[in-house]
Design a protein around this motif. Sequence first.
Motif, PDB file in Angstrom:
ATOM      1  N   GLY A   1       0.804  -1.203   0.000  1.00  0.00           N
ATOM      2  CA  GLY A   1       0.000   0.000   0.000  1.00  0.00           C
ATOM      3  C   GLY A   1       0.840   1.257   0.000  1.00  0.00           C
ATOM      4  N   ASP A   2       0.177   2.362   0.282  1.00  0.00           N
ATOM      5  CA  ASP A   2       0.798   3.684   0.259  1.00  0.00           C
ATOM      6  C   ASP A   2       1.367   3.987   1.645  1.00  0.00           C
ATOM      7  N   ILE A   3       2.667   4.125   1.733  1.00  0.00           N
ATOM      8  CA  ILE A   3       3.328   4.309   3.035  1.00  0.00           C
ATOM      9  C   ILE A   3       2.876   5.604   3.713  1.00  0.00           C
ATOM     10  N   THR A   4       2.398   6.567   2.945  1.00  0.00           N
ATOM     11  CA  THR A   4       2.006   7.850   3.548  1.00  0.00           C
ATOM     12  C   THR A   4       0.746   7.714   4.399  1.00  0.00           C
TER      13      THR A   4
ATOM     14  N   ASN B   1      11.667   7.077   4.323  1.00  0.00           N
ATOM     15  CA  ASN B   1      11.603   7.662   2.995  1.00  0.00           C
ATOM     16  C   ASN B   1      12.838   7.278   2.176  1.00  0.00           C
ATOM     17  N   ALA B   2      12.632   6.944   0.907  1.00  0.00           N
ATOM     18  CA  ALA B   2      13.738   6.706  -0.032  1.00  0.00           C
ATOM     19  C   ALA B   2      14.117   8.041  -0.654  1.00  0.00           C
ATOM     20  N   ALA B   3      15.013   8.753   0.024  1.00  0.00           N
ATOM     21  CA  ALA B   3      15.349  10.128  -0.354  1.00  0.00           C
ATOM     22  C   ALA B   3      16.580  10.153  -1.254  1.00  0.00           C
ATOM     23  N   ASN B   4      17.024  11.359  -1.574  1.00  0.00           N
ATOM     24  CA  ASN B   4      18.319  11.528  -2.248  1.00  0.00           C
ATOM     25  C   ASN B   4      19.216  12.374  -1.332  1.00  0.00           C
TER      26      ASN B   4
ATOM     27  N   LEU C   1      15.904  17.166  -0.194  1.00  0.00           N
ATOM     28  CA  LEU C   1      14.962  18.250  -0.494  1.00  0.00           C
ATOM     29  C   LEU C   1      13.767  17.802  -1.338  1.00  0.00           C
ATOM     30  N   GLY C   2      13.536  16.498  -1.410  1.00  0.00           N
ATOM     31  CA  GLY C   2      12.386  15.987  -2.138  1.00  0.00           C
ATOM     32  C   GLY C   2      12.756  15.497  -3.518  1.00  0.00           C
ATOM     33  N   GLY C   3      11.808  14.850  -4.175  1.00  0.00           N
ATOM     34  CA  GLY C   3      12.061  14.279  -5.492  1.00  0.00           C
ATOM     35  C   GLY C   3      10.815  13.583  -5.988  1.00  0.00           C
ATOM     36  N   GLY C   4      10.999  12.540  -6.811  1.00  0.00           N
ATOM     37  CA  GLY C   4       9.862  11.774  -7.325  1.00  0.00           C
ATOM     38  C   GLY C   4       9.588  10.570  -6.443  1.00  0.00           C
ATOM     39  N   GLY C   5       8.879   9.591  -6.993  1.00  0.00           N
ATOM     40  CA  GLY C   5       8.639   8.330  -6.294  1.00  0.00           C
ATOM     41  C   GLY C   5       8.020   8.522  -4.917  1.00  0.00           C
ATOM     42  N   VAL C   6       8.427   7.675  -3.996  1.00  0.00           N
ATOM     43  CA  VAL C   6       7.859   7.717  -2.644  1.00  0.00           C
ATOM     44  C   VAL C   6       8.253   9.016  -1.937  1.00  0.00           C
TER      45      VAL C   6
ATOM     46  N   GLY D   1       8.492  11.998  -3.281  1.00  0.00           N
ATOM     47  CA  GLY D   1       7.508  12.996  -3.697  1.00  0.00           C
ATOM     48  C   GLY D   1       6.187  12.804  -2.983  1.00  0.00           C
ATOM     49  N   ALA D   2       5.761  11.548  -2.871  1.00  0.00           N
ATOM     50  CA  ALA D   2       4.474  11.255  -2.214  1.00  0.00           C
ATOM     51  C   ALA D   2       4.517  11.667  -0.745  1.00  0.00           C
ATOM     52  N   ILE D   3       5.636  11.387  -0.065  1.00  0.00           N
ATOM     53  CA  ILE D   3       5.762  11.732   1.359  1.00  0.00           C
ATOM     54  C   ILE D   3       5.769  13.250   1.534  1.00  0.00           C
TER      55      ILE D   3
ATOM     56  N   THR E   1       5.330  -2.612   0.423  1.00  0.00           N
ATOM     57  CA  THR E   1       5.525  -2.817  -1.016  1.00  0.00           C
ATOM     58  C   THR E   1       4.439  -2.058  -1.770  1.00  0.00           C
ATOM     59  N   PHE E   2       4.764  -1.692  -2.974  1.00  0.00           N
ATOM     60  CA  PHE E   2       3.884  -0.854  -3.781  1.00  0.00           C
ATOM     61  C   PHE E   2       3.640  -1.531  -5.117  1.00  0.00           C
ATOM     62  N   GLU E   3       4.723  -1.856  -5.809  1.00  0.00           N
ATOM     63  CA  GLU E   3       4.608  -2.500  -7.113  1.00  0.00           C
ATOM     64  C   GLU E   3       4.675  -4.025  -6.958  1.00  0.00           C
TER      65      GLU E   3
ATOM     66  N   LYS F   1       6.401  -6.261  -8.448  1.00  0.00           N
ATOM     67  CA  LYS F   1       7.718  -6.901  -8.417  1.00  0.00           C
ATOM     68  C   LYS F   1       8.272  -6.951  -6.994  1.00  0.00           C
ATOM     69  N   ASP F   2       7.986  -5.924  -6.199  1.00  0.00           N
ATOM     70  CA  ASP F   2       8.465  -5.911  -4.814  1.00  0.00           C
ATOM     71  C   ASP F   2       7.588  -6.792  -3.924  1.00  0.00           C
ATOM     72  N   VAL F   3       6.289  -6.820  -4.194  1.00  0.00           N
ATOM     73  CA  VAL F   3       5.401  -7.741  -3.480  1.00  0.00           C
ATOM     74  C   VAL F   3       5.922  -9.162  -3.647  1.00  0.00           C
TER      75      VAL F   3
END
Length: 202
Positions: free
Chosen positions: A35-38, A47-50, A54-59, A61-63, A182-184, A186-188
């Motif tokens: 599901g959606d971690i948020t 969070n899978a950050a960089n 300062l934010g980005g795409g993927g999770v 961005g959602a967070i 998990t979200f997608e 392939k990870d499930v």
Amino acid sequence: TLSLLYKLNKIDPSPLGPLNNATAAHNGQIGIIRGDITTLAVDAIVNAANKSLLGGGGVDGAIHRAAGPGLVAECRTLDGCDTGSSKITNAYKLPAKKVIHTVGPIYNSLYQQRCEAALRGCYQSALQLAVQNELKTIAFSAISTGIYGYPSPAAARIACSTAKDFLNGEDGDKLDRIIFVTFEEKDVNAYNRILPSDTSSE
Ligand code: AR6
């Protein structure tokens, strides 16, 4: 044998809201949920950050979208984060109490050992931060498996083995539950294959 420990059970989804498809291992201390971690009302979401934080795409961005602008404002004060390390912030409008931002490796098959060490560092440092902040339930996104290209089966193996090693270590009893979100598909599939088996590190 170890396989007894990892026998799958349904976990009580009540602290997690209306998500289903939750299974548990390691005496119920490790759970997987899709599901959606948020949306998770846990003590910490990871969070899978960089490196900028300062934010980005993927999770990431959602967070940031769900947390609101207070999150990036606090992140600006942190001076970034190294690959394989983690930093903690408040969670603002999220239902979780805290956000742990970790920076996964950008996958490169020529440098597999370096990638593996960095990914392990993400999980270890996030779990350490949770304990240091007296947080008991922590939910991880599948670090590096999206934009950063880490193959899901290898990433899930590292996530599970690092979590189990931590729970078997001196601070293991300070955590109630580690949840892999998990979200997608392939990870499930990757977590469903890995978690019930013995994934303790050599
Ligand atoms: N809830 C849970 N998991 C999610 C969600 C969500 N709402 N959205 C995506 N995922 P990624 P990375 C899963 O790409 O590979 C950002 O731009 C997704 O399916 O978010 O570590 C950062 O700023 C995947 O399994 O992170 C960095 O620049 C997992 O989250 C870069 O991407 C991680 O995918 C980090 O790349």
